[in-house]
Write an enzyme that holds these catalytic residues in place. Structure first.
Site, PDB file in Angstrom:
ATOM      1  N   ASN A  11       2.306   1.587   4.133  1.00  0.00           N
ATOM      2  CA  ASN A  11       2.644   0.353   4.865  1.00  0.00           C
ATOM      3  C   ASN A  11       2.465   0.531   6.377  1.00  0.00           C
ATOM      4  O   ASN A  11       3.205  -0.044   7.172  1.00  0.00           O
ATOM      5  CB  ASN A  11       4.067  -0.134   4.531  1.00  0.00           C
ATOM      6  CG  ASN A  11       4.390  -1.544   5.005  1.00  0.00           C
ATOM      7  OD1 ASN A  11       5.523  -1.853   5.348  1.00  0.00           O
ATOM      8  ND2 ASN A  11       3.409  -2.408   5.041  1.00  0.00           N
TER       9      ASN A  11
ATOM     10  N   CYS B 216      -1.207   1.202   7.447  1.00  0.00           N
ATOM     11  CA  CYS B 216      -2.638   0.937   7.680  1.00  0.00           C
ATOM     12  C   CYS B 216      -3.112  -0.355   7.017  1.00  0.00           C
ATOM     13  O   CYS B 216      -3.367  -1.349   7.686  1.00  0.00           O
ATOM     14  CB  CYS B 216      -3.492   2.107   7.192  1.00  0.00           C
ATOM     15  SG  CYS B 216      -3.262   3.623   8.152  1.00  0.00           S
ATOM     16  N   ARG B 217      -3.251  -0.327   5.694  1.00  0.00           N
ATOM     17  CA  ARG B 217      -3.923  -1.438   5.016  1.00  0.00           C
ATOM     18  C   ARG B 217      -3.053  -2.668   4.801  1.00  0.00           C
ATOM     19  O   ARG B 217      -3.469  -3.796   5.087  1.00  0.00           O
ATOM     20  CB  ARG B 217      -4.478  -0.963   3.662  1.00  0.00           C
ATOM     21  CG  ARG B 217      -5.568   0.070   3.784  1.00  0.00           C
ATOM     22  CD  ARG B 217      -5.805   0.777   2.471  1.00  0.00           C
ATOM     23  NE  ARG B 217      -4.637   1.534   2.047  1.00  0.00           N
ATOM     24  CZ  ARG B 217      -4.462   2.095   0.862  1.00  0.00           C
ATOM     25  NH1 ARG B 217      -5.396   1.945  -0.054  1.00  0.00           N
ATOM     26  NH2 ARG B 217      -3.369   2.776   0.584  1.00  0.00           N
ATOM     27  N   SER B 218      -1.835  -2.491   4.248  1.00  0.00           N
ATOM     28  CA  SER B 218      -1.043  -3.690   3.933  1.00  0.00           C
ATOM     29  C   SER B 218      -0.540  -4.424   5.179  1.00  0.00           C
ATOM     30  O   SER B 218      -0.530  -5.660   5.182  1.00  0.00           O
ATOM     31  CB  SER B 218       0.099  -3.389   2.949  1.00  0.00           C
ATOM     32  OG  SER B 218       1.019  -2.462   3.468  1.00  0.00           O
TER      33      SER B 218
ATOM     34  N   CYS C 158       0.859  -1.191   0.000  1.00  0.00           N
ATOM     35  CA  CYS C 158       0.000   0.000   0.000  1.00  0.00           C
ATOM     36  C   CYS C 158       0.891   1.236   0.000  1.00  0.00           C
ATOM     37  O   CYS C 158       2.109   1.129  -0.171  1.00  0.00           O
ATOM     38  CB  CYS C 158      -1.004  -0.013   1.159  1.00  0.00           C
ATOM     39  SG  CYS C 158      -0.274   0.099   2.802  1.00  0.00           S
TER      40      CYS C 158
ATOM     41  N   ASP D 278      -8.963   3.495   2.428  1.00  0.00           N
ATOM     42  CA  ASP D 278      -7.785   3.777   3.250  1.00  0.00           C
ATOM     43  C   ASP D 278      -8.217   4.428   4.563  1.00  0.00           C
ATOM     44  O   ASP D 278      -8.643   5.590   4.577  1.00  0.00           O
ATOM     45  CB  ASP D 278      -6.846   4.710   2.490  1.00  0.00           C
ATOM     46  CG  ASP D 278      -5.503   4.812   3.165  1.00  0.00           C
ATOM     47  OD1 ASP D 278      -5.414   4.476   4.367  1.00  0.00           O
ATOM     48  OD2 ASP D 278      -4.530   5.212   2.499  1.00  0.00           O
TER      49      ASP D 278
HETATM   50  P1  4NP Z   1      -1.731   3.047   4.023  1.00  0.00           P
HETATM   51  O1  4NP Z   1      -2.352   4.450   4.495  1.00  0.00           O
HETATM   52  O2  4NP Z   1      -1.237   3.262   2.614  1.00  0.00           O
HETATM   53  O3  4NP Z   1      -2.891   2.113   4.086  1.00  0.00           O
HETATM   54  O4  4NP Z   1      -0.632   2.700   5.002  1.00  0.00           O
HETATM   55  C1  4NP Z   1      -1.659   5.666   4.501  1.00  0.00           C
HETATM   56  C2  4NP Z   1      -0.666   5.886   5.430  1.00  0.00           C
HETATM   57  C3  4NP Z   1      -0.008   7.125   5.455  1.00  0.00           C
HETATM   58  C4  4NP Z   1      -0.365   8.112   4.548  1.00  0.00           C
HETATM   59  C5  4NP Z   1      -1.359   7.865   3.607  1.00  0.00           C
HETATM   60  C6  4NP Z   1      -1.998   6.657   3.590  1.00  0.00           C
HETATM   61  N1  4NP Z   1       0.271   9.380   4.593  1.00  0.00           N
HETATM   62  O5  4NP Z   1      -0.147  10.290   3.860  1.00  0.00           O
HETATM   63  O6  4NP Z   1       1.245   9.544   5.370  1.00  0.00           O
END
Ligand code: 4NP
Length: 154
Positions: free
Chosen positions: A11, A13-15, A8, A123
């Site tokens: 790395n 939240c989702r993955s 994702c 997300d």
């Molecule tokens: P992820 O979510 O891709 O599911 O880990 C996010 C984590 C951090 C950010 C965006 C999405 N960010 O903008 O820092």
């Protein structure tokens, strides 16, 4: 060994949620000596950080630990080291192609295309709805495990 990589943007939240849920399913089916799971980010923004507090809390509710997990960035050599490279959303897929090449490889695909939802994983970094994401991740992981068992004759 069959190697599975969830990808994702951050790395955190989702993955990592998918990694931990998938590992839990694999352990329950006693396939941990056959299937290994990892996750990675397309960005470098959170390298070395543990999963987001919301992901940690949601997983803990379901008895799943995130101890020791930390964000890492996707590397070019991941293409050779993993048998399944799974993007959480369409943007991730585009970035995976840019970073790893091989846009024709069947081992790179969008996670929820394995389910009837055929959508991006929402997300929770933005939606703040970790339950919605958990429910979809669990459904996706169950579908992925069935696909792997079928394809790898497990
Ligand atoms: P992820 O979510 O891709 O599911 O880990 C996010 C984590 C951090 C950010 C965006 C999405 N960010 O903008 O820092």
């Amino acid at each position: 060994m069959i190697n599975v990589l969830f990808v994702c943007l951050g790395n955190i939240c989702r993955s990592p949620m998918a990694e931990a849920v998938m590992r839990d399913l694999i352990e329950k089916e006693k396939l941990h000596d056959k299937i290994k799971v990892d996750s990675a980010a397309t960005s470098s923004w959170h390298i070395g950080e543990p999963p987001h507090r919301g992901t940690q809390d949601k997983l803990r509710e379901y008895g799943i630990s995130t101890t020791g997990m930390q964000s890492r960035q996707l590397h070019k050599h991941d293409f050779d080291q993993f048998d399944y490279i799974i993007g959480m959303d369409e943007n991730n897929i585009r970035n995976i192609y840019t970073m790893l090449g091989n846009p024709d490889s069947p081992k790179i695909f969008r996670f929820l295309d394995l389910t009837d939802h055929r959508m991006d994983v929402p997300d929770p970094y933005y939606t703040e709805d970790f339950q919605e994401t958990y429910d979809l991740v669990l459904e996706g992981c169950r579908a992925l495990l069935e696909k792997i068992k079928q394809e790898q004759k497990l």
